[in-house]
Design a protein around this motif. Sequence first.
Motif, PDB file in Angstrom:
ATOM      1  N   ASP A  44       0.852  -0.815   0.079  1.00 53.99           N
ATOM      2  CA  ASP A  44      -0.175   0.184  -0.012  1.00 53.99           C
ATOM      3  C   ASP A  44       1.254   0.722   0.573  1.00 53.99           C
ATOM      4  OD1 ASP A  44      -2.288  -1.681  -0.030  1.00 53.99           O
ATOM      5  OD2 ASP A  44      -2.137  -1.504   2.084  1.00 53.99           O
ATOM      6  N   TYR A  45       1.124   1.900  -0.802  1.00 52.32           N
ATOM      7  CA  TYR A  45       1.365   3.331  -1.140  1.00 52.32           C
ATOM      8  C   TYR A  45       0.078   4.511  -0.948  1.00 52.32           C
ATOM      9  CZ  TYR A  45       0.905   2.953  -6.020  1.00 52.32           C
ATOM     10  OH  TYR A  45       0.636   2.943  -7.690  1.00 52.32           O
ATOM     11  N   ASN A  46       1.063   5.711  -1.024  1.00 48.70           N
ATOM     12  CA  ASN A  46      -0.014   7.199  -1.121  1.00 48.70           C
ATOM     13  C   ASN A  46       0.892   7.413  -2.333  1.00 48.70           C
ATOM     14  OD1 ASN A  46      -1.570   6.802   1.171  1.00 48.70           O
ATOM     15  ND2 ASN A  46      -0.122   7.630   2.090  1.00 48.70           N
ATOM     16  N   LYS A  47       0.414   8.033  -3.051  1.00 49.31           N
ATOM     17  CA  LYS A  47       0.150   8.608  -4.136  1.00 49.31           C
ATOM     18  C   LYS A  47       0.954  10.395  -4.474  1.00 49.31           C
ATOM     19  CE  LYS A  47      -2.530   6.919  -7.613  1.00 49.31           C
ATOM     20  NZ  LYS A  47      -3.303   6.556  -9.294  1.00 49.31           N
ATOM     21  N   PRO A  48       1.742  10.546  -4.599  1.00 46.02           N
ATOM     22  CA  PRO A  48       2.753  12.106  -4.746  1.00 46.02           C
ATOM     23  C   PRO A  48       1.607  12.729  -4.818  1.00 46.02           C
ATOM     24  CG  PRO A  48       4.124  11.059  -6.353  1.00 46.02           C
ATOM     25  CD  PRO A  48       3.224   9.878  -5.519  1.00 46.02           C
ATOM     26  N   GLU A  49       0.997  14.066  -5.060  1.00 44.17           N
ATOM     27  CA  GLU A  49       0.442  15.259  -5.785  1.00 44.17           C
ATOM     28  C   GLU A  49       0.536  15.147  -7.212  1.00 44.17           C
ATOM     29  OE1 GLU A  49      -2.547  16.394  -4.999  1.00 44.17           O
ATOM     30  OE2 GLU A  49      -2.958  14.947  -3.659  1.00 44.17           O
TER      31      GLU A  49
END
Length: 134
Positions: A44-49
């Motif tokens: 699981d990861y958060n995509k950068p803006e």
Amino acid sequence: MAFKKYAAEHEEAKVDMTPMLDIIFIMLIFFIVTTSFVKPMGIDYNKPESAQKSRAKGDNVFITVSKTGLVTMEGRQVDVERITANIERKLAETPGAAVLIQADGETLHGTVVEVMDKVKEAGVHKISVTQSDE
């Protein structure tokens, strides 16, 4: 002999459902056993803006062409020859803007094509043409 004839006439046809039910239950068990209920592995990861924000709706240029050949750009009447300069000015403010040309159904094609040519001269390659409902 009369007895056989009498017995055959009153004998009702019966459908034996047992083999069909057996097959259905066996297929049900087969599908339950072979189905995978395992959650796929992954990270699981958060995509950068994004560095480049998506264009707002106001960044696009709207040009309308009436059935009489009247050209309006963003609510004001514009001469066809001045479309290129107006679009270049808009592109300087918001690079990458798209152009939407909305023409009346009875507009001459030549006028719409002339407007499209002027838009292309300004360097815009994202052009959409729609027909107005008026």
